[in-house]
Scaffold this motif. Structure first.
Motif, PDB file in Angstrom:
ATOM      1  N   PHE A   1     -61.340 101.654  87.081  1.00 19.74           N
ATOM      2  CA  PHE A   1     -60.888 100.209  86.866  1.00 19.74           C
ATOM      3  C   PHE A   1     -60.494  99.675  88.236  1.00 19.74           C
ATOM      4  O   PHE A   1     -60.471  98.635  88.417  1.00 19.74           O
ATOM      5  CB  PHE A   1     -59.643 100.213  85.880  1.00 19.74           C
ATOM      6  N   PHE A   2     -59.815 100.537  89.134  1.00 23.11           N
ATOM      7  CA  PHE A   2     -59.853  99.944  90.144  1.00 23.11           C
ATOM      8  C   PHE A   2     -60.799  99.467  91.272  1.00 23.11           C
ATOM      9  O   PHE A   2     -60.650  98.317  91.863  1.00 23.11           O
ATOM     10  CB  PHE A   2     -58.753 101.003  91.181  1.00 23.11           C
ATOM     11  N   SER A   3     -61.885 100.131  91.022  1.00 22.03           N
ATOM     12  CA  SER A   3     -63.206  99.691  91.685  1.00 22.03           C
ATOM     13  C   SER A   3     -63.730  98.366  91.273  1.00 22.03           C
ATOM     14  O   SER A   3     -64.364  97.704  91.947  1.00 22.03           O
ATOM     15  CB  SER A   3     -64.161 100.716  91.856  1.00 22.03           C
ATOM     16  N   LEU A   4     -63.430  98.003  90.174  1.00 28.54           N
ATOM     17  CA  LEU A   4     -63.783  96.826  89.489  1.00 28.54           C
ATOM     18  C   LEU A   4     -63.034  95.584  89.782  1.00 28.54           C
ATOM     19  O   LEU A   4     -63.147  94.493  89.415  1.00 28.54           O
ATOM     20  CB  LEU A   4     -63.900  97.029  87.885  1.00 28.54           C
ATOM     21  N   MET A   5     -61.693  95.736  90.143  1.00 27.88           N
ATOM     22  CA  MET A   5     -60.916  94.758  90.506  1.00 27.88           C
ATOM     23  C   MET A   5     -61.050  93.924  91.792  1.00 27.88           C
ATOM     24  O   MET A   5     -61.841  94.669  92.749  1.00 27.88           O
ATOM     25  CB  MET A   5     -59.262  95.508  90.638  1.00 27.88           C
TER      26      MET A   5
END
Length: 210
Positions: free
Chosen positions: A206-210
Motif C-alpha cells: 500500500f505504501f508503494s502505491l501512494m
C-alpha cells in the motif's frame, strides 16, 4: 488487557513528554522508530523459531486451512472500503477528510497487530494516521475478547478467529479456546502466524502505491 493498558500508557507518557518539551526537537524520532521496528521483526522471528510447539501445530494443518486467513484478509479489506465510503459521505456534509483509500486500507492491514503496524504507518504517513492505526487494532482485539461468545452463537466457531486477526496466536487464543473449543486451537495459531507475516507485506504494498 494488561498489555493493552501498558501500550496506551506508553503512548500517553510519550505524548505528555513531547507536549511539555521534555523530548528535544532535535531528536530524530523516525530513525529511532525504524531501528525499533527492525528489532521488533527480529524478535518476532526468534520467538516463532524457538516455539517448537507452534511450528509443529502449523505443519500438521492441511493446506485448506489457509483459506481462513485469506478470508479474514478479504473481509477486512472489504470492510475498510465500506468504511472509507461512509467516511467520505459523512464528511461531504462538512469538510473533506485528509485521508485516502490507501490510508484506510493501510490502517486495516494491521489486522490487530498494533505494535508493528502503528510504527510502520507512523513512520511513513505520520503520527496522526499511526495513532488511528493503533486505536483501530486495539479495538479489534477488544471486540474479539468482549464479543467472542456472541460471535460463536451467531456466526459459529470460526468467527472469533477471523475477528481476532493477527492476535489469534497469542492474546485472543485463550478466548478462542474457551468459546470455540480446543479443536480450533491449532487453526487459531496458524491463522495468527499467517496474519502476522502478512502485515508488513500489505503495508509495503500500500505504501508503494501512494
Amino acid at each position: 488487557m494488561r498489555d493493552i493498558l501498558a501500550i496506551l500508557g506508553s503512548f500517553a507518557v510519550g505524548l505528555l513528554l513531547a507536549l511539555f518539551g521534555v523530548i528535544p526537537d532535535t531528536l530524530d524520532i523516525s530513525q529511532i522508530s525504524k531501528y525499533v521496528l527492525y528489532l521488533l521483526m527480529f524478535l518476532v522471528g526468534v520467538n516463532l523459531g524457538k516455539d517448537e510447539q507452534t511450528l509443529k501445530l502449523i505443519r500438521k494443518q492441511p493446506l485448506s486451512t489457509l483459506f481462513l486467513p485469506v478470508a479474514t484478509m478479504a473481509g477486512t479489506f472489504a470492510g475498510a472500503v465500506a468504511a472509507y465510503g461512509v467516511i467520505q459521505f459523512l464528511w461531504k456534509l462538512s469538510v473533506t477528510p485528509d485521508i485516502s483509500l490507501l490510508d484506510t486500507l493501510s490502517v486495516s492491514a494491521g489486522f490487530g497487530y498494533y505494535s508493528l503496524s502503528s510504527i510502520l504507518i507512523n513512520e511513513v504517513r505520520g503520527a496522526e494516521l499511526g495513532t488511528i492505526a493503533l486505536a483501530s487494532n486495539i479495538i479489534r482485539e477488544l471486540v474479539t475478547v468482549a464479543f467472542a461468545p456472541l460471535m460463536v452463537k451467531w456466526f459459529k466457531n470460526f468467527a472469533p478467529i477471523s475477528s481476532g486477526g493477527a492476535t489469534t496466536a497469542d492474546t485472543t487464543l485463550p478466548i478462542i479456546q474457551r468459546f470455540s473449543g480446543n479443536q480450533y486451537v491449532p487453526l487459531s495459531v496458524l491463522h495468527g502466524a499467517v496474519m502476522d507475516f502478512s502485515v508488513p507485506v500489505f503495508l509495503t504494498l500500500f505504501f508503494s502505491l501512494m
